[in-house]
Design an enzyme around this catalytic site. Structure first.
Site, mmCIF file in Angstrom:
data_model
loop_
_atom_site.group_PDB
_atom_site.id
_atom_site.type_symbol
_atom_site.label_atom_id
_atom_site.label_comp_id
_atom_site.label_asym_id
_atom_site.label_seq_id
_atom_site.Cartn_x
_atom_site.Cartn_y
_atom_site.Cartn_z
ATOM 1 N N ASN A 120 5.073 64.633 74.348
ATOM 2 C CA ASN A 120 5.009 65.613 73.360
ATOM 3 C C ASN A 120 4.579 64.873 72.230
ATOM 4 O O ASN A 120 4.468 63.684 72.059
ATOM 5 C CB ASN A 120 6.080 66.601 73.202
ATOM 6 N N PHE A 130 19.501 69.493 68.101
ATOM 7 C CA PHE A 130 18.285 70.050 67.361
ATOM 8 C C PHE A 130 17.804 71.150 67.986
ATOM 9 O O PHE A 130 17.633 70.943 69.329
ATOM 10 C CB PHE A 130 17.319 68.812 66.988
ATOM 11 N N LYS A 143 21.253 78.149 71.731
ATOM 12 C CA LYS A 143 21.524 76.688 72.332
ATOM 13 C C LYS A 143 22.814 76.236 71.836
ATOM 14 O O LYS A 143 23.338 75.479 72.816
ATOM 15 C CB LYS A 143 20.115 76.085 71.733
HETATM 16 O O1 PMT Z 1 10.236 62.827 66.228
HETATM 17 P P1 PMT Z 1 9.627 63.694 64.940
HETATM 18 O O2 PMT Z 1 8.136 63.642 65.091
HETATM 19 O O3 PMT Z 1 9.949 63.163 63.389
HETATM 20 O O4 PMT Z 1 9.922 65.235 65.123
HETATM 21 C C1 PMT Z 1 11.294 65.597 64.802
HETATM 22 C C2 PMT Z 1 11.529 66.574 65.942
HETATM 23 C C3 PMT Z 1 10.865 68.052 65.519
HETATM 24 C C4 PMT Z 1 11.437 66.213 67.515
HETATM 25 C C5 PMT Z 1 13.199 66.912 65.888
HETATM 26 O O5 PMT Z 1 13.427 67.393 64.586
HETATM 27 C C6 PMT Z 1 13.312 67.999 66.862
HETATM 28 O O6 PMT Z 1 13.479 68.978 66.693
HETATM 29 N N1 PMT Z 1 14.082 67.571 68.112
HETATM 30 C C7 PMT Z 1 14.487 68.428 69.207
HETATM 31 C C8 PMT Z 1 13.491 68.609 69.934
HETATM 32 C C9 PMT Z 1 13.621 69.392 71.149
HETATM 33 O O7 PMT Z 1 13.274 68.941 72.336
HETATM 34 O O8 PMT Z 1 14.467 70.577 71.057
HETATM 35 P P2 PMT Z 1 14.792 71.784 71.981
HETATM 36 O O9 PMT Z 1 14.945 72.762 71.218
HETATM 37 O O10 PMT Z 1 13.705 71.870 73.281
HETATM 38 O O11 PMT Z 1 16.150 70.990 72.570
HETATM 39 C C10 PMT Z 1 17.333 71.336 72.332
HETATM 40 C C11 PMT Z 1 18.170 70.097 72.372
HETATM 41 O O12 PMT Z 1 18.446 69.699 73.473
HETATM 42 C C12 PMT Z 1 17.704 69.034 71.384
HETATM 43 O O13 PMT Z 1 18.657 68.325 70.523
HETATM 44 C C13 PMT Z 1 17.412 68.114 72.417
HETATM 45 O O14 PMT Z 1 17.222 66.620 72.144
HETATM 46 C C14 PMT Z 1 18.035 68.490 73.743
HETATM 47 N N2 PMT Z 1 17.631 68.149 75.069
HETATM 48 C C15 PMT Z 1 16.525 69.020 75.381
HETATM 49 C C16 PMT Z 1 16.170 68.839 76.603
HETATM 50 C C17 PMT Z 1 16.478 68.129 77.484
HETATM 51 N N3 PMT Z 1 16.303 67.766 78.760
HETATM 52 N N4 PMT Z 1 17.669 66.973 77.254
HETATM 53 C C18 PMT Z 1 17.964 67.277 75.764
HETATM 54 O O15 PMT Z 1 19.150 66.468 75.606
#
Ligand code: PMT
Length: 400
Positions: free
Chosen positions: A214, A327, A341
């Protein structure tokens, strides 16, 4: 009274012409009230005598790993434990290479490996040696291990060339060492806390040359790591592939896939107080990874995908005592999805950011909504570094 008063400083000297400046560094540190022990490599003894350093430091100088007499006075493990801070000045290209790769083939490298004290280096070498890709790769490795480098400065060199490679001046180094203790004496908001952060994207292999990933640049996570370190925390950053250097003083573990990130993060979570998941972890990976490059055919191709482990979910469930921050990257219904979440992943706090349409990913700025079970803080669009400091102050207020 100066913050460096009575602190134990171990000065390491490796073999370079700048070693003559180190005598002045030892003298300045003693004048500031520090206790100083000196360890020299064999090559350093060709540039300045141990006797000079002994006279200035008021202590016997350590040179041999296998010297029973020296070990009887203060053994190398004891000396490694004694140090509050280690400064290697000058640090030659050879010494940096050995340190970067964990060698323990003389007393100084062994001390560095056996000590938990922060390690600082003042590199000094010919400008071409400094810019050589091998040296620069060692510099990156050292920074990833949390070693702090000061200099080199630009200017005229002993070899007659002009460029980057001069050791910083003794008084500059003495002030730098003193400032390390003044910063820690100030009792920063995250002093004594261990912060674990995931950052960047993951790459899920399809075949030896293709992957699913991504647009995450790692900027948000790296800014948070730097802010936490500056606020006094011991920071470990588990990072997917990004084009950023590890922030100074931050220990970085590089990974590629979600499974690797999961394994390393769970290992580190055990010894952490705060976990912040900024990584954009791929939710799926190809069920079968081809051994060879998949050949192009005229038929349509479909990929079977398996779920990846949810790192944040597993950390928050296995380590309920950790303060867990997630996040949420959303293209619609930001607050609603983020709240779901937060509850499902059992989080203490979630940072929701709108993404897509040139927002969030791979930008220098971000706009976030911070949600707790009973509180909501909005932070307008701003530079990710400024935002990171605000976020870490909010986290510090929650845990203190
Ligand atoms: O890296 P940059 O270009 O600076 O951009 C920053 C960002 C937009 C990536 C950052 O601010 C952000 O939003 N990160 C989380 C991205 C994400 O995957 O969000 P999600 O809503 O899909 O996941 C929710 C949370 O679960 C996140 O904290 C993620 O790290 C975590 N996760 C998700 C899936 C997985 N398999 N394991 C996880 O730990």
């Amino acid at each position: 009274m100066s913050a460096i008063n009575n602190k134990h400083i171990l000065i390491g000297i490796s073999g370079g012409i700048a070693a003559y400046k180190t005598a002045e560094l030892v003298r300045s540190l003693i004048k500031k009230g520090a206790q100083v022990q000196v360890c020299m490599t064999q090559a350093a003894c060709d540039f300045i005598t141990p006797l000079t350093l002994q006279a200035i430091s008021g202590n016997p100088v350590h040179t041999d790993l296998l010297n029973p007499q020296a070990e009887a006075a203060m053994g190398h493990i004891e000396l490694a434990r004694w140090a509050d801070l280690i400064m290697i000045a000058p640090a030659t290209a050879d010494f940096m290479a050995r340190l970067a790769h964990g060698h323990a083939n003389d007393l100084l490298s062994t001390l560095c490996l056996a000590s938990e004290a922060p390690i600082h280096l003042a590199p000094a070498m010919n400008r071409v040696m400094w810019s050589n890709p091998a040296t620069q790769s060692n510099v990156r490795l050292l920074k990833e291990q949390g070693v702090q480098l000061h200099g080199p400065a630009e200017g005229e060199q002993a070899c007659g060339e002009v460029g980057a490679g001069r050791m910083l001046e003794a008084l500059q180094l003495a002030d730098l060492i003193e400032s390390q203790f003044s910063a820690s004496a100030k009792q920063l908001p995250l002093s004594g806390k261990k912060v674990l952060i995931t950052a960047g994207p993951t790459r899920e292999a399809i075949d030896p040359v293709r992957y699913i990933s991504n647009r995450s640049s790692g900027k948000m996570g790296y800014a948070i790591a730097a802010a936490a370190q500056q606020m006094g925390a011991e920071v470990t950053l588990v990072s997917g592939p990004v084009a950023l250097e590890a922030p100074a003083g931050v220990r970085r573990i590089l990974v590629e896939s979600a499974k690797e990130m999961h394994q390393q993060t769970l290992k580190e979570a055990e010894r952490s107080d705060i976990f912040i998941a900024t990584a954009a972890v791929a939710d799926y990976s190809p069920a079968n990874v081809a051994d060879q490059k998949i050949k192009k055919t005229d038929d349509p191709v479909s990929l079977e995908l398996d779920y990846n482990p949810d790192i944040l979910m597993d950390v928050s469930h296995q380590f309920p005592e950790l303060f867990c921050v997630g996040f949420a990257a959303e293209t619609e219904n930001l607050i609603e999805h983020a709240k779901t979440k937060m509850l499902r992943k059992k989080l203490d706090m979630i940072v929701a950011n709108p993404v897509g349409h040139n927002q969030g990913f791979d930008k220098d700025t971000n706009q976030v909504e911070i949600l707790f079970k009973d509180q909501h803080i909005s932070l307008p669009e701003q530079d990710k570094r400024t935002l990171a400091t605000k976020l870490m102050n909010i986290v510090a207020n929650q845990i203190n």
